[in-house]
Scaffold this active site. Structure first.
Site, PDB file in Angstrom:
ATOM      1  N   HIS A 103       3.148  -1.438  -9.782  1.00 40.21           N
ATOM      2  CA  HIS A 103       2.958  -2.285  -8.599  1.00 40.21           C
ATOM      3  C   HIS A 103       1.910  -3.350  -8.878  1.00 40.21           C
ATOM      4  CE1 HIS A 103       0.118   1.080  -8.377  1.00 40.21           C
ATOM      5  NE2 HIS A 103      -0.729   0.222  -7.800  1.00 40.21           N
ATOM      6  N   HIS A 105      -0.964  -5.734  -6.797  1.00 39.27           N
ATOM      7  CA  HIS A 105      -1.711  -5.946  -5.556  1.00 39.27           C
ATOM      8  C   HIS A 105      -1.784  -7.449  -5.300  1.00 39.27           C
ATOM      9  CE1 HIS A 105      -3.789  -1.886  -5.457  1.00 39.27           C
ATOM     10  NE2 HIS A 105      -3.406  -1.923  -6.723  1.00 39.27           N
TER      11      HIS A 105
HETATM   12  P1  5GP Z   1      -3.587   1.584  -7.745  1.00 38.96           P
HETATM   13  O1  5GP Z   1      -5.029   1.997  -7.759  1.00 38.96           O
HETATM   14  O2  5GP Z   1      -2.691   2.651  -8.327  1.00 38.96           O
HETATM   15  O3  5GP Z   1      -3.366   0.232  -8.376  1.00 38.96           O
HETATM   16  O4  5GP Z   1      -3.236   1.347  -6.233  1.00 38.96           O
HETATM   17  C1  5GP Z   1      -2.540   2.230  -5.415  1.00 38.96           C
HETATM   18  C2  5GP Z   1      -2.656   1.685  -4.018  1.00 38.96           C
HETATM   19  O5  5GP Z   1      -1.790   2.421  -3.192  1.00 38.96           O
HETATM   20  C3  5GP Z   1      -4.064   1.818  -3.412  1.00 38.96           C
HETATM   21  O6  5GP Z   1      -4.573   0.535  -3.087  1.00 38.96           O
HETATM   22  C4  5GP Z   1      -3.849   2.686  -2.180  1.00 38.96           C
HETATM   23  O7  5GP Z   1      -4.629   2.264  -1.082  1.00 38.96           O
HETATM   24  C5  5GP Z   1      -2.365   2.526  -1.917  1.00 38.96           C
HETATM   25  N1  5GP Z   1      -1.751   3.669  -1.275  1.00 38.96           N
HETATM   26  C6  5GP Z   1      -1.907   4.986  -1.619  1.00 38.96           C
HETATM   27  N2  5GP Z   1      -1.188   5.777  -0.795  1.00 38.96           N
HETATM   28  C7  5GP Z   1      -0.578   4.952   0.085  1.00 38.96           C
HETATM   29  C8  5GP Z   1       0.306   5.195   1.189  1.00 38.96           C
HETATM   30  O8  5GP Z   1       0.662   6.320   1.532  1.00 38.96           O
HETATM   31  N3  5GP Z   1       0.757   4.099   1.860  1.00 38.96           N
HETATM   32  C9  5GP Z   1       0.395   2.812   1.502  1.00 38.96           C
HETATM   33  N4  5GP Z   1       0.903   1.807   2.239  1.00 38.96           N
HETATM   34  N5  5GP Z   1      -0.443   2.563   0.475  1.00 38.96           N
HETATM   35  C10 5GP Z   1      -0.916   3.615  -0.232  1.00 38.96           C
END
Ligand code: 5GP
Length: 141
Positions: A103, A105
């Site tokens: 993903h 951001h």
């Molecule tokens: P990463 O740190 O892996 O790049 O980001 C994962 C993102 O997923 C985080 O910013 C976190 O807030 C988001 N996230 C985790 N669980 C959920 C969820 O259940 N729903 C949504 N909409 N976002 C989530």
């Protein structure tokens, strides 16, 4: 490349098993609001390929994902009245990745307004719904 869990939380969103504030979807990607936004309008754009990270996606899938990020970023910026947009993408726990499904951001930034810490707190559900509405209006305009 990290191991891929086919039942990860983002797959559950793709399947509609877990709700999310969906903003955009096509055959290859889904975009929705981050539940713990670092700024208003913090959006996640995910691939529909079973890829844990940047190393696990096909070049074609990555190009499609990047094109959606490119298309949505200025619309999200306008929708929340931001001045700039930070694009982030983490690979591996050491880099800060917490969900092992590729993903990007999209994080709108306003001049002089600091970004909140990562994973700090769940946003107010009404505030998230209002932000989603603002973004959908700009996307569909
Ligand atoms: P990463 O740190 O892996 O790049 O980001 C994962 C993102 O997923 C985080 O910013 C976190 O807030 C988001 N996230 C985790 N669980 C959920 C969820 O259940 N729903 C949504 N909409 N976002 C989530």
């Amino acid at each position: 490349m990290a191991a891929y869990d086919p039942d990860n939380i983002f797959v559950k969103m793709l399947k509609g098993e877990i709700p999310c504030h969906k903003l955009y979807e096509d055959d290859d990607t889904l975009a929705f609001l981050d539940i713990m936004p670092r700024t208003e309008g913090h959006v996640l754009v995910i691939t529909k390929e079973p890829a844990p990270d940047l190393y696990g996606i096909s070049p074609e899938g990555l190009a499609k994902l990047a094109a959606v990020v490119q298309k949505l970023a200025p619309k999200i910026k306008d929708a929340v009245g931001a001045d700039g947009v930070l694009i982030q993408q983490f690979n591996g726990a050491a880099a800060g990745q917490t969900v092992f499904h590729l993903h990007f951001h999209i994080i709108p930034r306003k001049d002089g307004v600091p970004m909140g810490p990562e994973g700090a707190k769940m946003a107010d559900p009404d505030a998230l719904a209002a932000t989603a509405e603002k973004i959908r209006n700009v996307i569909s305009a």
